[in-house]
Design a protein around this motif. Structure first.
Motif, short mmCIF file in Angstrom:
data_model
loop_
_atom_site.label_atom_id
_atom_site.label_comp_id
_atom_site.label_asym_id
_atom_site.label_seq_id
_atom_site.Cartn_x
_atom_site.Cartn_y
_atom_site.Cartn_z
N THR A 100 0.83 -1.21 0.00
CA THR A 100 0.00 0.00 0.00
C THR A 100 0.86 1.26 0.00
N ALA A 101 2.01 1.22 0.69
CA ALA A 101 2.91 2.38 0.67
C ALA A 101 3.47 2.60 -0.74
N GLU A 102 3.87 1.51 -1.41
CA GLU A 102 4.39 1.62 -2.77
C GLU A 102 3.31 2.14 -3.73
N ILE A 103 2.11 1.62 -3.60
CA ILE A 103 1.02 2.06 -4.48
C ILE A 103 0.69 3.52 -4.23
N ARG A 104 0.66 3.91 -2.97
CA ARG A 104 0.38 5.31 -2.63
C ARG A 104 1.42 6.23 -3.27
N VAL A 105 2.69 5.89 -3.17
CA VAL A 105 3.75 6.71 -3.77
C VAL A 105 3.62 6.73 -5.29
N HIS A 106 3.37 5.57 -5.88
CA HIS A 106 3.25 5.48 -7.34
C HIS A 106 2.09 6.33 -7.86
N ILE A 107 0.93 6.18 -7.27
CA ILE A 107 -0.24 6.92 -7.75
C ILE A 107 -0.10 8.41 -7.48
N THR A 108 0.40 8.76 -6.31
CA THR A 108 0.57 10.18 -5.98
C THR A 108 1.56 10.84 -6.92
N SER A 109 2.68 10.19 -7.20
CA SER A 109 3.66 10.80 -8.11
C SER A 109 3.10 10.89 -9.53
N TYR A 110 2.33 9.88 -9.94
CA TYR A 110 1.71 9.93 -11.27
C TYR A 110 0.74 11.11 -11.36
N LEU A 111 -0.10 11.26 -10.35
CA LEU A 111 -1.09 12.34 -10.37
C LEU A 111 -0.44 13.71 -10.23
N PHE A 112 0.59 13.82 -9.39
CA PHE A 112 1.30 15.11 -9.28
C PHE A 112 1.98 15.47 -10.60
N GLY A 113 2.56 14.47 -11.26
CA GLY A 113 3.17 14.71 -12.56
C GLY A 113 2.15 15.20 -13.57
#
Length: 181
Positions: A100-113
């Motif tokens: 869940t931590a990895e998914i949170r980082v992945h999705i957040t960075s994708y959306l911020f980008g």
């Protein structure tokens, strides 16, 4: 499909691994219940020799002669299964938290980008604090829903396995329970 869309291929593999661990946990819990039933029968049933002939045959084949020795073996087996269940549960929790931590980082960075690449006019028209709040809230909601799906799958498998054990051990008792519910 929408639930798994934001996940990368490695996240999907980790999710399948997590579900596999949940299935292993279900097998261990079911085995634990499967050990309790004959153990209780040995303790309370005076005619357990007649009701469990295969068990008695296997016990005598490995050198277990008396009722006390048989109960001791079942208690030790149950303790081992409880320890195994605890180890699997710890592995599940650690894997789930890491995933869940990895998914949170992945999705957040994708959306911020994606957010950064939007036209300048969008940023002038929208309140950045509101955008960030909505973004973090939505990512957290997505993670919670993903965790809920894993728990639902795990618990559903456990219920099905316990029904299977009860069907094999005591179909009449299971039918009575289902009629009462």
């Amino acid at each position: 499909k929408d639930l798994l869309f934001p996940l990368s291929k490695s996240h999907r593999k980790s999710l399948v691994y997590l579900i596999g661990l949940s299935m292993l946990s279900m097998v261990v819990v079911t085995a634990g219940v499967g050990v309790i039933i004959p153990m209780v029968a040995i303790v309370i049933d005076e005619k357990f020799h007649e009701n469990f002939p295969l068990l008695i045959e296997v016990a005598q084949g490995v050198g277990i002669g008396g009722k006390k020795e048989l109960v001791t073996v079942f208690v030790i087996l149950f303790f081992i299964l409880i320890c195994l269940k605890a180890a699997v549960t710890l592995l599940i929790v650690a894997t789930q938290k890491r995933l869940t931590a990895e998914i949170r980082v992945h999705i957040t960075s994708y959306l911020f980008g994606h957010l950064i690449r939007l036209p300048f006019g969008f940023h002038m028209a929208e309140n950045p604090a509101k955008i960030l709040r909505n973004l973090t809230t939505d990512v957290s909601a997505y993670i919670r829903s993903l965790e809920a799906v894993v728990v639902l799958i795990t618990e559903s498998l456990l219920v099905l396995a316990l029904f299977a054990v009860l069907t094999v051990v005591d179909p009449a008792g299971l039918a009575l329970i289902l009629l009462l519910v």
